[in-house]
Design a protein around this motif. Structure first.
Motif, PDB file in Angstrom:
ATOM      1  N   ILE A  68       0.849  -1.183   0.000  1.00  0.00           N
ATOM      2  CA  ILE A  68       0.000   0.000   0.000  1.00  0.00           C
ATOM      3  C   ILE A  68       0.892   1.242   0.000  1.00  0.00           C
ATOM      4  CG2 ILE A  68      -1.748   1.304   1.266  1.00  0.00           C
ATOM      5  CD1 ILE A  68      -2.736  -1.407   2.371  1.00  0.00           C
ATOM      6  N   LEU A  69       0.695   2.083  -1.016  1.00  0.00           N
ATOM      7  CA  LEU A  69       1.444   3.334  -1.127  1.00  0.00           C
ATOM      8  C   LEU A  69       0.474   4.499  -1.067  1.00  0.00           C
ATOM      9  CD1 LEU A  69       3.820   2.468  -4.109  1.00  0.00           C
ATOM     10  CD2 LEU A  69       4.325   2.314  -1.669  1.00  0.00           C
ATOM     11  N   TYR A  70       0.685   5.413  -0.146  1.00  0.00           N
ATOM     12  CA  TYR A  70      -0.140   6.619  -0.111  1.00  0.00           C
ATOM     13  C   TYR A  70       0.716   7.790   0.330  1.00  0.00           C
ATOM     14  CZ  TYR A  70      -0.616   5.779   4.934  1.00  0.00           C
ATOM     15  OH  TYR A  70      -0.370   5.561   6.260  1.00  0.00           O
ATOM     16  N   GLY A  71       0.255   8.986  -0.048  1.00  0.00           N
ATOM     17  CA  GLY A  71       0.966  10.196   0.332  1.00  0.00           C
ATOM     18  C   GLY A  71       2.190  10.503  -0.505  1.00  0.00           C
ATOM     19  N   HIS A  72       2.302   9.910  -1.697  1.00  0.00           N
ATOM     20  CA  HIS A  72       3.470  10.144  -2.544  1.00  0.00           C
ATOM     21  C   HIS A  72       3.272  11.285  -3.533  1.00  0.00           C
ATOM     22  CE1 HIS A  72       5.946   6.717  -1.277  1.00  0.00           C
ATOM     23  NE2 HIS A  72       4.777   6.164  -1.013  1.00  0.00           N
ATOM     24  N   GLY A  73       2.088  11.851  -3.582  1.00  0.00           N
ATOM     25  CA  GLY A  73       1.820  12.962  -4.479  1.00  0.00           C
ATOM     26  C   GLY A  73       1.179  12.511  -5.782  1.00  0.00           C
ATOM     27  N   PHE A  74       0.430  13.424  -6.368  1.00  0.00           N
ATOM     28  CA  PHE A  74      -0.343  13.116  -7.565  1.00  0.00           C
ATOM     29  C   PHE A  74       0.536  12.660  -8.729  1.00  0.00           C
ATOM     30  CE2 PHE A  74      -2.466  14.484 -11.524  1.00  0.00           C
ATOM     31  CZ  PHE A  74      -3.589  13.677 -11.447  1.00  0.00           C
ATOM     32  N   ALA A  75       1.643  13.354  -8.979  1.00  0.00           N
ATOM     33  CA  ALA A  75       2.496  13.029 -10.130  1.00  0.00           C
ATOM     34  C   ALA A  75       3.052  11.611 -10.035  1.00  0.00           C
ATOM     35  CB  ALA A  75       3.629  14.039 -10.255  1.00  0.00           C
ATOM     36  N   GLU A  76       3.522  11.220  -8.868  1.00  0.00           N
ATOM     37  CA  GLU A  76       4.063   9.871  -8.703  1.00  0.00           C
ATOM     38  C   GLU A  76       2.965   8.810  -8.798  1.00  0.00           C
ATOM     39  OE1 GLU A  76       6.635   7.225  -5.540  1.00  0.00           O
ATOM     40  OE2 GLU A  76       6.943   9.393  -5.596  1.00  0.00           O
ATOM     41  N   ASP A  77       1.804   9.091  -8.196  1.00  0.00           N
ATOM     42  CA  ASP A  77       0.675   8.159  -8.296  1.00  0.00           C
ATOM     43  C   ASP A  77       0.262   7.971  -9.755  1.00  0.00           C
ATOM     44  OD1 ASP A  77       0.706   8.037  -5.556  1.00  0.00           O
ATOM     45  OD2 ASP A  77      -1.142   9.181  -5.272  1.00  0.00           O
ATOM     46  N   LEU A  78       0.166   9.077 -10.477  1.00  0.00           N
ATOM     47  CA  LEU A  78      -0.224   9.024 -11.882  1.00  0.00           C
ATOM     48  C   LEU A  78       0.800   8.237 -12.705  1.00  0.00           C
ATOM     49  CD1 LEU A  78      -2.337   9.915 -13.957  1.00  0.00           C
ATOM     50  CD2 LEU A  78      -1.003  12.004 -14.279  1.00  0.00           C
ATOM     51  N   ALA A  79       2.076   8.453 -12.442  1.00  0.00           N
ATOM     52  CA  ALA A  79       3.128   7.724 -13.161  1.00  0.00           C
ATOM     53  C   ALA A  79       3.013   6.222 -12.927  1.00  0.00           C
ATOM     54  CB  ALA A  79       4.505   8.226 -12.741  1.00  0.00           C
ATOM     55  N   THR A  80       2.758   5.823 -11.696  1.00  0.00           N
ATOM     56  CA  THR A  80       2.609   4.393 -11.384  1.00  0.00           C
ATOM     57  C   THR A  80       1.408   3.800 -12.111  1.00  0.00           C
ATOM     58  OG1 THR A  80       3.624   4.721  -9.208  1.00  0.00           O
ATOM     59  CG2 THR A  80       2.305   2.719  -9.515  1.00  0.00           C
ATOM     60  N   ILE A  81       0.291   4.509 -12.075  1.00  0.00           N
ATOM     61  CA  ILE A  81      -0.930   4.018 -12.724  1.00  0.00           C
ATOM     62  C   ILE A  81      -0.759   3.973 -14.236  1.00  0.00           C
ATOM     63  CG2 ILE A  81      -3.347   4.599 -13.186  1.00  0.00           C
ATOM     64  CD1 ILE A  81      -3.387   5.689 -10.231  1.00  0.00           C
ATOM     65  N   MET A  82      -0.118   4.991 -14.805  1.00  0.00           N
ATOM     66  CA  MET A  82       0.029   5.049 -16.256  1.00  0.00           C
ATOM     67  C   MET A  82       1.079   4.071 -16.788  1.00  0.00           C
ATOM     68  SD  MET A  82      -2.365   6.986 -17.204  1.00  0.00           S
ATOM     69  CE  MET A  82      -2.019   7.275 -18.934  1.00  0.00           C
ATOM     70  N   CYS A  83       1.839   3.441 -15.919  1.00  0.00           N
ATOM     71  CA  CYS A  83       2.806   2.422 -16.334  1.00  0.00           C
ATOM     72  C   CYS A  83       2.313   1.006 -16.033  1.00  0.00           C
ATOM     73  CB  CYS A  83       4.148   2.656 -15.644  1.00  0.00           C
ATOM     74  SG  CYS A  83       4.998   4.120 -16.266  1.00  0.00           S
ATOM     75  N   ALA A  84       1.152   0.884 -15.414  1.00  0.00           N
ATOM     76  CA  ALA A  84       0.635  -0.431 -15.022  1.00  0.00           C
ATOM     77  C   ALA A  84       0.193  -1.237 -16.240  1.00  0.00           C
ATOM     78  CB  ALA A  84      -0.539  -0.265 -14.061  1.00  0.00           C
TER      79      ALA A  84
END
Length: 148
Positions: free
Chosen positions: A75-91
């Motif tokens: 579980i990853l939270y609190g990493h910021g929108f840009a990092e969250d978006l990068a993770t999701i867009m690379c999934a």
């Protein structure tokens, strides 16, 4: 790895003078949706991305993670929108939350499997949502009825 997006932040919190509420337009999928999608995927790891720890589903996944093999649920939270978006867009494999960004997430060219929860209102004026996808992406839709 199956990546799961779980909403937090503006969905859970003080709304309309109530100290803790769920935004009425963005009710989120239940815990069983995320666990069922993970089970159906047959993937060994679930990586959960969230803005914060406000979601009751995220809190229950944190508890549930203790009953799985070490590292099976991260579980990853609190990493910021840009990092969250990068993770999701690379999934390659993604579980969507109920979010206005889901159509953006579907633009990810790497996607192979997408799990989406749709709240369908049984009243006649409701239409089924339309999706943009690619010929290499399989979209798995879980339907839940809106209760009045």
């Amino acid at each position: 790895t199956l990546v799961a997006h779980i909403r937090g932040g503006d969905i859970y919190g003080p709304i309309g003078g109530k100290p803790s509420s769920v935004h009425h337009y963005y009710g989120q999928p239940p815990l069983v949706y995320y666990l069922s999608a993970w089970d159906a995927s047959k993937l060994p790891r679930l990586l959960v991305i969230s803005e914060d720890h406000n979601s009751p589903v995220l809190q229950m996944l944190n508890v549930a993670s203790r009953f799985f093999a070490p590292g099976a649920i991260s579980i990853l939270y609190g990493h910021g929108f840009a990092e969250d978006l990068a993770t999701i867009m690379c999934a390659r494999h993604l579980i969507l939350s109920h979010s206005s960004l889901k159509r953006v997430f579907l633009l990810n060219a790497r996607l192979q499997h997408v799990y989406s929860y749709e709240r369908i209102d049984p009243r006649p004026q409701t239409t089924f949502p339309s999706w943009i996808g690619s010929c290499t992406t399989r979209l798995h839709i879980v339907v839940g009825l809106v209760r009045e």
